[in-house]
Scaffold this active site. Structure first.
Site, PDB file in Angstrom:
ATOM      1  N   GLU A   1      -2.377  -3.948   6.917  1.00  0.00           N
ATOM      2  CA  GLU A   1      -3.472  -4.913   7.085  1.00  0.00           C
ATOM      3  C   GLU A   1      -3.562  -5.978   5.999  1.00  0.00           C
ATOM      4  O   GLU A   1      -4.651  -6.527   5.768  1.00  0.00           O
ATOM      5  CB  GLU A   1      -4.793  -4.137   7.123  1.00  0.00           C
ATOM      6  CG  GLU A   1      -5.223  -3.479   5.778  1.00  0.00           C
ATOM      7  CD  GLU A   1      -4.844  -2.015   5.641  1.00  0.00           C
ATOM      8  OE1 GLU A   1      -3.902  -1.575   6.332  1.00  0.00           O
ATOM      9  OE2 GLU A   1      -5.492  -1.289   4.852  1.00  0.00           O
TER      10      GLU A   1
ATOM     11  N   GLU B   1       0.847  -1.192   0.000  1.00  0.00           N
ATOM     12  CA  GLU B   1       0.000   0.000   0.000  1.00  0.00           C
ATOM     13  C   GLU B   1       0.884   1.245   0.000  1.00  0.00           C
ATOM     14  O   GLU B   1       1.815   1.313   0.791  1.00  0.00           O
ATOM     15  CB  GLU B   1      -0.913   0.042   1.235  1.00  0.00           C
ATOM     16  CG  GLU B   1      -1.915   1.187   1.125  1.00  0.00           C
ATOM     17  CD  GLU B   1      -2.880   1.276   2.319  1.00  0.00           C
ATOM     18  OE1 GLU B   1      -2.775   0.459   3.260  1.00  0.00           O
ATOM     19  OE2 GLU B   1      -3.709   2.166   2.288  1.00  0.00           O
TER      20      GLU B   1
ATOM     21  N   ALA C   1       1.839  -0.128  10.728  1.00  0.00           N
ATOM     22  CA  ALA C   1       1.553  -1.522  10.397  1.00  0.00           C
ATOM     23  C   ALA C   1       0.702  -1.567   9.137  1.00  0.00           C
ATOM     24  O   ALA C   1       0.247  -0.535   8.650  1.00  0.00           O
ATOM     25  CB  ALA C   1       0.809  -2.205  11.543  1.00  0.00           C
TER      26      ALA C   1
ATOM     27  N   HIS D   1      -6.585  -2.062  15.077  1.00  0.00           N
ATOM     28  CA  HIS D   1      -6.789  -1.319  13.826  1.00  0.00           C
ATOM     29  C   HIS D   1      -6.568  -2.232  12.619  1.00  0.00           C
ATOM     30  O   HIS D   1      -7.421  -2.321  11.733  1.00  0.00           O
ATOM     31  CB  HIS D   1      -5.823  -0.126  13.805  1.00  0.00           C
ATOM     32  CG  HIS D   1      -5.907   0.718  12.580  1.00  0.00           C
ATOM     33  ND1 HIS D   1      -6.630   1.889  12.539  1.00  0.00           N
ATOM     34  CD2 HIS D   1      -5.371   0.571  11.343  1.00  0.00           C
ATOM     35  CE1 HIS D   1      -6.533   2.421  11.334  1.00  0.00           C
ATOM     36  NE2 HIS D   1      -5.776   1.642  10.589  1.00  0.00           N
ATOM     37  N   GLU D   2      -5.426  -2.896  12.602  1.00  0.00           N
ATOM     38  CA  GLU D   2      -5.131  -3.737  11.429  1.00  0.00           C
ATOM     39  C   GLU D   2      -6.110  -4.904  11.340  1.00  0.00           C
ATOM     40  O   GLU D   2      -6.547  -5.277  10.252  1.00  0.00           O
ATOM     41  CB  GLU D   2      -3.685  -4.241  11.463  1.00  0.00           C
ATOM     42  CG  GLU D   2      -2.622  -3.160  11.622  1.00  0.00           C
ATOM     43  CD  GLU D   2      -2.757  -1.985  10.678  1.00  0.00           C
ATOM     44  OE1 GLU D   2      -3.279  -2.172   9.556  1.00  0.00           O
ATOM     45  OE2 GLU D   2      -2.357  -0.861  11.063  1.00  0.00           O
TER      46      GLU D   2
ATOM     47  N   GLU E   1      -9.737   4.243   6.303  1.00  0.00           N
ATOM     48  CA  GLU E   1      -8.884   4.656   7.425  1.00  0.00           C
ATOM     49  C   GLU E   1      -9.659   5.415   8.507  1.00  0.00           C
ATOM     50  O   GLU E   1      -9.492   5.149   9.694  1.00  0.00           O
ATOM     51  CB  GLU E   1      -7.685   5.467   6.922  1.00  0.00           C
ATOM     52  CG  GLU E   1      -6.721   4.675   6.034  1.00  0.00           C
ATOM     53  CD  GLU E   1      -6.164   3.419   6.697  1.00  0.00           C
ATOM     54  OE1 GLU E   1      -6.314   3.254   7.925  1.00  0.00           O
ATOM     55  OE2 GLU E   1      -5.587   2.591   5.967  1.00  0.00           O
TER      56      GLU E   1
ATOM     57  N   HIS F   1      -9.417  -3.808   9.895  1.00  0.00           N
ATOM     58  CA  HIS F   1      -9.367  -3.593   8.444  1.00  0.00           C
ATOM     59  C   HIS F   1      -9.847  -4.831   7.672  1.00  0.00           C
ATOM     60  O   HIS F   1     -10.207  -4.715   6.503  1.00  0.00           O
ATOM     61  CB  HIS F   1      -7.942  -3.276   7.992  1.00  0.00           C
ATOM     62  CG  HIS F   1      -7.594  -1.807   7.947  1.00  0.00           C
ATOM     63  ND1 HIS F   1      -8.424  -0.850   7.410  1.00  0.00           N
ATOM     64  CD2 HIS F   1      -6.481  -1.134   8.347  1.00  0.00           C
ATOM     65  CE1 HIS F   1      -7.832   0.341   7.475  1.00  0.00           C
ATOM     66  NE2 HIS F   1      -6.657   0.200   8.058  1.00  0.00           N
TER      67      HIS F   1
HETATM   68  N1  ARG Z   1      -3.091   0.939   5.729  1.00  0.00           N
HETATM   69  C1  ARG Z   1      -2.075   1.067   6.750  1.00  0.00           C
HETATM   70  C2  ARG Z   1      -2.799   1.368   8.047  1.00  0.00           C
HETATM   71  O1  ARG Z   1      -3.280   2.419   8.309  1.00  0.00           O
HETATM   72  C3  ARG Z   1      -1.070   2.129   6.502  1.00  0.00           C
HETATM   73  C4  ARG Z   1      -0.471   2.157   5.147  1.00  0.00           C
HETATM   74  C5  ARG Z   1       0.333   3.380   4.965  1.00  0.00           C
HETATM   75  N2  ARG Z   1       0.793   3.506   3.607  1.00  0.00           N
HETATM   76  C6  ARG Z   1       1.467   4.558   3.169  1.00  0.00           C
HETATM   77  N3  ARG Z   1       1.835   4.610   1.921  1.00  0.00           N
HETATM   78  N4  ARG Z   1       1.738   5.579   3.934  1.00  0.00           N
HETATM   79  O2  ARG Z   1      -3.045   0.534   8.810  1.00  0.00           O
HETATM   80 ZN    ZN Z   2      -5.389   1.781   8.615  1.00  0.00          ZN
END
Ligand code: ARG
Ligand code: ZN
Length: 845
Positions: free
Chosen positions: A258, A115, A256, A291-292, A314, A295
């Site tokens: 997910e 991501e 982290a 949190h993770e 988010e 998701h």
């Molecule tokens: N989805 C992840 C979370 O919030 C964070 C990913 C962050 N990615 C980035 N390119 N900054 O749990």
């Molecule tokens: Zn997240």
């Protein structure tokens, strides 16, 4: 080229199935991909595959080999017919990947981060979240070096291969976007456990770390099981695979990730025991594990159509993890901490040049939009909707959202439609997603003949004349003697101006506005100091009581900083004295409330920021508190002995103890310094040890050097703990701090390629309001130097590190031009990354 939300078009091609085979090797990994692609609609367009830093070795379409000429940004394939099989082989270089996006090496293990747009660094693919595929993955690697091979989904066949290699197959039955892909190969061991879901399926849980760290995974495991139970009970969401794995790595760009069935974590948010982790760390681990995990539904089962919708997953997931933390701890304290964080990071973002809507309209680099606005303000929007609907209807609305959008890539509109089905004013709430800036609410009260007239106005300085927002304004009225006269929880402002007339109010009341911080707004002006004292003593909403004391402090501090003389100290002392008298009843609340607003927050409430005047005003207030309350402070500190363990009261006592210790050291007196060293050396847990070290870090006393030396010797080999040692020094208010930071940048344990270490030393220094703002601009130059170095290693790190410089416009002379000059020096450096360029140009514009 900026990407724009209005330009969204559905993909021309879909990829229903993806088979991957990895020949893993740190120096050179081969990735074999077989994709089944299908035309989406009747477009005649070519198939576009993203790719970045890939060495294309072979390419075949429907079994027919094609010449290998990839453009640097990907492949464009002309295809006859509506379906095809695409086969590619690429080589990638994990050990040379310092951006920590795609497949990279950390501590000798291999891991991935995809991501938002990291999958294109692994293989050619339409790397956008609205292309969902079923993945089958085969990993092959040296069996001695990489005994553990993990990927998304459920495990399949595994076994030995010639030449000391082995393989493992993984199958993920749930279609997912490429950003959720993950693999890990390494020498790891698991803390194992199991969870039986609501419908009776047993899920095998594993937290994978280096063998020596397995005992430090217990808290993360307990947090995971509690999260799984919470999501079942509160949202009716059950886990859906046979296994759930978490892997901790030491080199990671953020908290982290997910990835489906295989969450990858910054080790800082996994490893804990009383000797190495503070209570703050324990809470952060629980929140991020939750949190993770959450998701899996809000993000994975229902994902985002495009990256403009990022807050759809988010903001909602942050709200869900905040609910979880409130559930396992103290709801009032969690809310206070949440609002403090929002005000420390999101409010300034919304006031400065980097302000953007919760759903931004355009971006150059999506990595720059993983912001406090998208995450934390996004969570506040969900909170407003949940409060407005009430628990039962909110649950019905989220059930509807998950049912209607399961297995799809959704938009904010889809979420709002589900909320609307339960009666929410969704068309109005949508405006919150589109307008940057923190709304101001001003209330004018007139009282006559038993009637109170309120004139309530909302405005947004970022967007004069914008459509009014729906603002839930919870308020109460108090009499001068502290009696509560009235309380209202249901008012929703929908107009720029609202008039309210309330009968039967005998005397001119004191207004307590935005109780519970129900809306992410600024109330202007703040109540008078005499009114705040009444609210501090009598408000029964804990957040509002906290807020009254904080306002009292802020009003004293801003007035003193602007006027150069101490103003309002007596009222703050009086409020603090009352709090100390009740410290034993609710230590956690007293701790949060006694904590003076940070220098950064004081600056946010002033039209022009003079860092020296603010620092002086805050130090003076600390000294006033100490000289007026010396005995009660010592008595309270001595009364803070807490049993070990994570019980809320014990944590509250330790938190209060640390805050009191720092006040006792306000004048760096010998008795307090000795007491701090005593707390440091006698501590049975990291919370007490660290609060003593932090308090001592500002001291001129010899105890400070001794404590730092002992700490470094004890924790030299534990990177997440040693980060605390770097941070304690970079945050020190001592005059020699900049020189210390320069020396630490040459320390053998400093490594600019490690995001945690870089943040502890350099961002720690940039957040240090006292020392960062040196009159000669040397602090700014130091930061700029690190930003430029970081940009060549890891652009995401650089783009985050540079952000303290974005605040130049608000500073007084001589700071403003000095800060601006450093931003321009960066802007004029050739070869900047897209990430850094976007932040720097936006900050200067
Ligand atoms: N989805 C992840 C979370 O919030 C964070 C990913 C962050 N990615 C980035 N390119 N900054 O749990
Ligand atoms: Zn997240």
């Amino acid at each position: 080229a900026r990407k724009r939300l209005v330009d969204y078009r559905p993909p021309d091609w879909l990829v229903p199935e993806m088979a991957l085979r990895f020949e893993l090797d740190a120096e050179r990994t081969l990735v074999h991909a077989r994709m089944r692609v299908r035309r989406n609609g009747a477009h005649a367009s070519a198939l576009q595959l993203d790719g970045e830093e890939l060495e294309l070795l072979s390419l075949a379409v429907n079994g027919v080999v094609r010449p290998v000429n990839a453009a640097p940004e990907g492949l464009v394939l002309e295809i006859d017919g509506d379906e095809a099989l695409i086969e590619t082989v690429v080589a990638i270089r994990p050990a040379a990947n310092s951006r920590l996006m795609g497949l990279y090496s950390s501590g000798g293990n291999l891991c991935t981060q995809c991501e938002a747009e990291g999958f294109r660094r692994i293989t050619f693919f339409p790397d956008r979240p609205d292309v969902l595929s079923r993945y089958q993955v085969r990993l092959e690697a040296d069996a001695a070096r990489y005994p553990v091979l993990l990927a998304n989904g459920n495990p399949g066949a595994a076994g030995a291969l010639p030449d000391g290699r082995h393989f493992a197959e993984w199958d993920d039955p749930f279609p997912k976007p490429s950003y959720l892909f993950a693999l890990v190969a390494g020498d790891l061991q698991a803390l194992e456990d199991a969870f039986v879901t609501l419908s009776g399926r047993t899920v095998k849980l594993g937290i994978w770390v280096a063998a020596a760290d397995v005992p430090r995974c217990r808290h993360a495991m307990e947090s995971l099981k509690a999260s799984m139970a919470f999501d079942e009970q509160v949202y009716g969401r059950e886990y859906d695979l046979d296994v759930f794995n978490i892997v901790a790595v030491h080199d990671f760009n953020f908290g982290a990730m997910e990835n489906k069935g295989l969450n990858i974590f910054n080790a800082k948010y996994v490893l804990a025991d009383p000797d190495t982790a503070t209570d703050w760390d324990y809470d952060a681990i629980a929140a991020i594990v939750a949190h993770e995990y959450f998701h899996n539904w809000s993000g994975n089962r229902v994902t985002c159509r495009d990256w403009f919708q990022l807050s759809l997953k988010e903001g909602f997931t942050v709200f869900r993890d905040q609910q979880f933390s409130a559930h396992i701890g103290s709801a009032a304290v969690k809310r206070i901490e949440g609002v403090r964080q929002l005000r420390a990071s999101q409010f300034p973002e919304d006031e400065g040049p980097l302000a953007h809507a919760v759903r931004p309209e355009s971006y150059a680099e999506i990595s720059n939009f993983y912001t406090a606005t998208v995450y934390d303000k996004g969570a506040e929007l969900i909170r407003m909707m949940a409060t407005r609907l009430g628990a039962a209807k909110f649950r019905a609305a989220t059930d509807r959202y998950f049912a209607d959008n399961d297995g799809t890539a959704a938009t904010v509109e889809d979420f709002l439609a589900a909320m609307q089905s339960q009666g929410l004013e969704s068309e109005l709430f949508r405006r919150w997603y589109e307008q940057p800036g923190t709304p101001r609410v001003a209330v004018q009260a007139t009282h006559a003949d038993g009637r109170l007239e309120l004139l309530i106005r909302q405005s947004n300085p970022k967007l004069p004349g914008a459509a009014p927002l729906p603002i839930p304004l919870r308020f109460a009225l108090f009499a001068a003697d502290g009696r509560k006269l009235l309380e209202r929880d249901d008012l929703l402002l929908t107009d720029a101006e609202t008039r309210l007339s309330i009968e039967g109010i005998a005397e001119a009341p004191i207004l307590s506005l935005n109780r519970g911080f129900a809306a992410p707004i600024l109330i202007e002006p703040a109540p008078r100091r005499d009114e705040l004292l009444v609210l501090a003593a009598h408000e029964d909403d804990p957040f509002a009581r906290y807020e009254a004391v904080q306002q009292l402090m802020l009003s004293a501090l801003t007035a003193s900083a602007a006027g150069g003389v101490a103003i309002g100290h007596d009222e703050v002392v009086e409020a603090a004295r009352a709090l100390l008298a009740k410290a034993g009843d609710d230590p956690a609340f007293v701790a949060e409330t006694l904590l003076l607003p940070s220098e950064a927050l004081i600056g946010d409430r002033m039209p022009i920021v003079d860092p020296e005047a603010i620092h002086a005003a805050r130090e003076e207030l600390r000294c006033s508190l100490l000289s007026a309350l010396r005995e009660p402070l010592w008595a309270a500190w001595r009364g803070c002995d807490a049993p070990e363990g994570q019980a809320p009261r014990a944590k509250g006592l330790r938190r209060l103890k640390g805050i009191l210790l720092s006040l006792l050291l306000a004048d760096d007196g010998a008795e307090a310094t000795a007491a701090a060293f005593g707390q440091f050396s006698g501590a049975a847990n990291m919370t007490d040890r660290m609060s003593a070290l932090t308090a001592l870090s500002h001291s001129q006393g010899a105890e400070r050097d001794d404590a730092l030396r002992l700490f470094a010797a004890r924790y030299d080999l534990l990177p997440e703990v040693l980060d605390k040692w770097f941070l304690a020094q970079s945050s020190s208010t001592r005059p020699d701090t900049r020189a210390v930071v320069e020396a630490l940048a040459q320390h053998p344990r400093f490594d600019a390629r490690n995001p945690n270490r870089l943040r502890a030393l350099v961002l720690g220094f940039a957040m240090n309001q006292t020392r960062f703002h040196d009159r000669d601009g040397a602090g700014y130059a130091l930061l700029a130097g690190h930003v430029l170095t970081a940009d060549r290693i890891n652009p995401q790190s650089a783009a985050r590190l540079v952000q303290p410089l974005a605040r130049w416009r608000r500073l007084a002379e001589p700071w403003r031009p000095l800060m601006r000059a450093e931003l321009e020096r960066i802007a004029h450096t050739p070869g900047l990354s897209r990430d850094l360029t976007e932040v720097v140009t936006t900050s200067l514009s």
